[in-house]
Design an enzyme around this catalytic site. Structure first.
Site, PDB file in Angstrom:
ATOM      1  N   THR A  24      -6.337  18.493   5.419  1.00  0.00           N
ATOM      2  CA  THR A  24      -6.400  18.416   3.900  1.00  0.00           C
ATOM      3  C   THR A  24      -5.673  19.434   3.235  1.00  0.00           C
ATOM      4  O   THR A  24      -4.730  19.136   2.211  1.00  0.00           O
ATOM      5  CB  THR A  24      -7.924  19.337   3.292  1.00  0.00           C
ATOM      6  OG1 THR A  24      -8.898  18.333   4.116  1.00  0.00           O
ATOM      7  CG2 THR A  24      -8.190  18.899   1.955  1.00  0.00           C
ATOM      8  N   ILE A  27       3.356  -1.948   3.187  1.00  0.00           N
ATOM      9  CA  ILE A  27       2.489  -2.074   2.338  1.00  0.00           C
ATOM     10  C   ILE A  27       1.139  -1.860   3.096  1.00  0.00           C
ATOM     11  O   ILE A  27      -0.126  -1.487   2.399  1.00  0.00           O
ATOM     12  CB  ILE A  27       2.499  -3.116   1.252  1.00  0.00           C
ATOM     13  CG1 ILE A  27       1.484  -2.896   0.031  1.00  0.00           C
ATOM     14  CG2 ILE A  27       1.874  -4.387   2.113  1.00  0.00           C
ATOM     15  CD1 ILE A  27       2.250  -1.975  -0.832  1.00  0.00           C
ATOM     16  N   ARG A  28       1.256  -2.061   4.439  1.00  0.00           N
ATOM     17  CA  ARG A  28      -0.002  -2.036   5.248  1.00  0.00           C
ATOM     18  C   ARG A  28      -0.828  -0.478   5.115  1.00  0.00           C
ATOM     19  O   ARG A  28      -1.713  -0.276   5.612  1.00  0.00           O
ATOM     20  CB  ARG A  28       0.159  -2.579   6.677  1.00  0.00           C
ATOM     21  CG  ARG A  28       0.250  -4.122   6.790  1.00  0.00           C
ATOM     22  CD  ARG A  28       0.770  -4.394   8.180  1.00  0.00           C
ATOM     23  NE  ARG A  28      -0.339  -3.936   9.031  1.00  0.00           N
ATOM     24  CZ  ARG A  28      -1.551  -4.830   9.271  1.00  0.00           C
ATOM     25  NH1 ARG A  28      -1.751  -5.740   8.620  1.00  0.00           N
ATOM     26  NH2 ARG A  28      -2.337  -4.113  10.209  1.00  0.00           N
ATOM     27  N   HIS A  29       0.331   0.396   4.729  1.00  0.00           N
ATOM     28  CA  HIS A  29      -0.310   1.798   4.934  1.00  0.00           C
ATOM     29  C   HIS A  29      -1.040   1.920   3.355  1.00  0.00           C
ATOM     30  O   HIS A  29      -0.080   2.205   2.551  1.00  0.00           O
ATOM     31  CB  HIS A  29       0.920   2.708   5.084  1.00  0.00           C
ATOM     32  CG  HIS A  29       1.606   2.620   6.355  1.00  0.00           C
ATOM     33  ND1 HIS A  29       1.147   3.533   7.357  1.00  0.00           N
ATOM     34  CD2 HIS A  29       2.595   1.711   6.897  1.00  0.00           C
ATOM     35  CE1 HIS A  29       1.910   3.089   8.443  1.00  0.00           C
ATOM     36  NE2 HIS A  29       2.467   2.174   8.082  1.00  0.00           N
ATOM     37  N   TYR A  88       8.341  -4.143  -7.919  1.00  0.00           N
ATOM     38  CA  TYR A  88       9.358  -5.034  -8.956  1.00  0.00           C
ATOM     39  C   TYR A  88       8.800  -6.465  -8.889  1.00  0.00           C
ATOM     40  O   TYR A  88       8.333  -7.055  -7.956  1.00  0.00           O
ATOM     41  CB  TYR A  88      10.591  -5.175  -8.447  1.00  0.00           C
ATOM     42  CG  TYR A  88      11.708  -5.891  -8.914  1.00  0.00           C
ATOM     43  CD1 TYR A  88      12.413  -5.510  -9.892  1.00  0.00           C
ATOM     44  CD2 TYR A  88      11.736  -7.405  -9.069  1.00  0.00           C
ATOM     45  CE1 TYR A  88      13.611  -6.108 -10.646  1.00  0.00           C
ATOM     46  CE2 TYR A  88      12.828  -8.104  -9.577  1.00  0.00           C
ATOM     47  CZ  TYR A  88      13.389  -7.484 -10.245  1.00  0.00           C
ATOM     48  OH  TYR A  88      14.482  -8.376 -11.190  1.00  0.00           O
ATOM     49  N   ARG A 106       7.706 -12.210 -11.034  1.00  0.00           N
ATOM     50  CA  ARG A 106       7.046 -12.976 -12.054  1.00  0.00           C
ATOM     51  C   ARG A 106       7.590 -12.714 -13.378  1.00  0.00           C
ATOM     52  O   ARG A 106       7.746 -13.816 -14.332  1.00  0.00           O
ATOM     53  CB  ARG A 106       5.603 -12.757 -12.259  1.00  0.00           C
ATOM     54  CG  ARG A 106       4.779 -12.956 -10.881  1.00  0.00           C
ATOM     55  CD  ARG A 106       3.165 -12.932 -11.144  1.00  0.00           C
ATOM     56  NE  ARG A 106       2.894 -13.742 -12.238  1.00  0.00           N
ATOM     57  CZ  ARG A 106       1.542 -13.535 -12.891  1.00  0.00           C
ATOM     58  NH1 ARG A 106       0.934 -12.466 -12.650  1.00  0.00           N
ATOM     59  NH2 ARG A 106       1.161 -14.403 -13.933  1.00  0.00           N
ATOM     60  N   ASP A 130       0.982  11.313  -0.414  1.00  0.00           N
ATOM     61  CA  ASP A 130       0.608  13.063  -0.121  1.00  0.00           C
ATOM     62  C   ASP A 130       1.057  13.207   1.394  1.00  0.00           C
ATOM     63  O   ASP A 130       1.420  12.164   1.885  1.00  0.00           O
ATOM     64  CB  ASP A 130      -0.728  13.407  -0.121  1.00  0.00           C
ATOM     65  CG  ASP A 130      -1.689  12.693   0.634  1.00  0.00           C
ATOM     66  OD1 ASP A 130      -1.384  12.850   1.969  1.00  0.00           O
ATOM     67  OD2 ASP A 130      -2.448  12.035   0.398  1.00  0.00           O
ATOM     68  N   HIS A 183       0.093  14.442   3.974  1.00  0.00           N
ATOM     69  CA  HIS A 183      -0.429  14.230   5.122  1.00  0.00           C
ATOM     70  C   HIS A 183      -0.349  12.698   5.392  1.00  0.00           C
ATOM     71  O   HIS A 183      -0.077  12.268   6.818  1.00  0.00           O
ATOM     72  CB  HIS A 183      -2.061  14.526   4.798  1.00  0.00           C
ATOM     73  CG  HIS A 183      -3.059  13.785   5.796  1.00  0.00           C
ATOM     74  ND1 HIS A 183      -2.866  13.896   7.158  1.00  0.00           N
ATOM     75  CD2 HIS A 183      -3.965  12.857   5.838  1.00  0.00           C
ATOM     76  CE1 HIS A 183      -3.783  13.166   7.759  1.00  0.00           C
ATOM     77  NE2 HIS A 183      -4.668  12.478   6.871  1.00  0.00           N
ATOM     78  N   ARG A 212       5.990   4.632  12.225  1.00  0.00           N
ATOM     79  CA  ARG A 212       7.089   3.762  11.878  1.00  0.00           C
ATOM     80  C   ARG A 212       8.501   4.424  12.307  1.00  0.00           C
ATOM     81  O   ARG A 212       9.536   3.804  12.465  1.00  0.00           O
ATOM     82  CB  ARG A 212       7.516   3.605  10.394  1.00  0.00           C
ATOM     83  CG  ARG A 212       5.951   2.990   9.593  1.00  0.00           C
ATOM     84  CD  ARG A 212       6.081   1.811  10.326  1.00  0.00           C
ATOM     85  NE  ARG A 212       4.738   0.764   9.645  1.00  0.00           N
ATOM     86  CZ  ARG A 212       4.259  -0.403  10.200  1.00  0.00           C
ATOM     87  NH1 ARG A 212       4.858  -0.896  11.359  1.00  0.00           N
ATOM     88  NH2 ARG A 212       3.431  -0.983   9.629  1.00  0.00           N
TER      89      ARG A 212
END
Length: 287
Positions: free
Chosen positions: A76, A98-100, A108, A111, A195, A197, A206
């Site tokens: 925390t 983006i899986r995280h 961006y 569209r 954040d 953590h 990664r």
């Protein structure tokens, strides 16, 4: 003037202020840069001491306290620090990233806007065969002649896709449809706020040698940035997370027997072949 005086009350880190908005080049057209940050090592310590109260009096040094928090998974206090990155990266890397889901993201939009004619092409040494023992990784690199042919095909296909994309736009096709023709190696951009953590968790996965190269190079730069931002937390992360090892109960039993000088076989341990190889690799620093 009142606003200026108010702004100076914010905790700042000189090293971070000096690199704000600085672009760190990644891959062939990508980059990463820090847009903003909140907190420092002191914010972690402050939160911990509020939380634990008298329990922290036995830990006199700031570094020792942060190491204690990291070592015992008291996460925390690390959430008190946040950082916002601007990242330019290939679409296929963004889909991994983006899986995280523990961050705030704004990407961006193709569209509303037209994507630039910029796509990622791997260097010859990154053109490799499918790994024989890892279903989602690479094996040995192809020879230079084969690599060149593959790279030429990637370039030709990417250029062809973009030429059709341009024609679609000129014809007035809706951008949200025209973009579907582009290949996954085209570049996108997003703002990513997280954040500390959850950033550590991202980096743990990664920056690992088994992670895909194209996302690992971004993680390596981020780790260097963290060292400037929160050096004590960075040091603790390296010590207890990044360069440490997770050993299950059965693995500990094997280690205890080895320390006693006993001979232990995989079959006797009851450990799977893959886990056994991982354990032996940790113990004897095998690649």
């Amino acid at each position: 003037m009142n606003e200026e005086r108010y702004l100076t009350k914010r905790t700042t880190v000189k090293e971070m202020d000096e690199i704000l908005y600085k672009k760190y080049k990644v891959l062939d057209h990508g980059f990463i840069r820090v847009i903003d940050y909140m907190g420092s090592d002191s914010a972690i310590l402050q939160a911990a001491r509020v939380s634990y109260g008298k329990g922290t009096k036995q830990i006199n040094q700031d570094e020792a306290l942060i190491k204690y928090l990291m070592r015992h998974y008291h996460t925390t206090p690390f959430e008190m620090c946040e950082i916002k990155f601007h990242v330019k990266l290939p679409i296929f890397v963004a889909r991994q990233w983006i899986r995280h889901r523990t961050a705030n993201v704004n990407e961006y939009s193709a569209r509303y806007s037209i994507l630039d004619h910029e796509f990622y092409i791997p260097k010859p040494e990154q053109i490799a065969k499918q790994s024989d023992n890892n279903k989602q990784g690479r094996g040995k690199a192809f020879d230079l002649n084969t690599s060149k042919k593959i790279i030429d095909s990637l370039i030709n296909d990417s250029n062809l896709a973009y030429s059709h994309y341009e024609k679609f736009i000129e014809q007035g096709l809706a951008r949200e449809i025209a973009r579907t023709n582009l290949t996954l190696n085209y570049y996108t951009q997003f703002y990513w706020k997280v954040d500390l953590h959850n950033l550590f968790h991202f980096l743990k996965l990664r920056i690992d040698k088994h992670a895909q190269y194209e996302i690992r190079v971004y993680a390596e730069i981020m780790l260097d940035i963290i060292k400037e931002w929160v050096p004590l937390a960075h040091s603790a992360f390296i010590e207890y997370c990044l360069e440490s090892a997770y050993i299950p109960r059965s693995g500990l039993e094997v280690i205890r027997k080895l320390i006693k000088g006993e001979n232990v076989t995989r079959e006797e341990s009851g450990i799977s072949k893959r886990e056994w190889n991982e354990l032996m690799s940790m113990l004897y620093k095998q690649s």
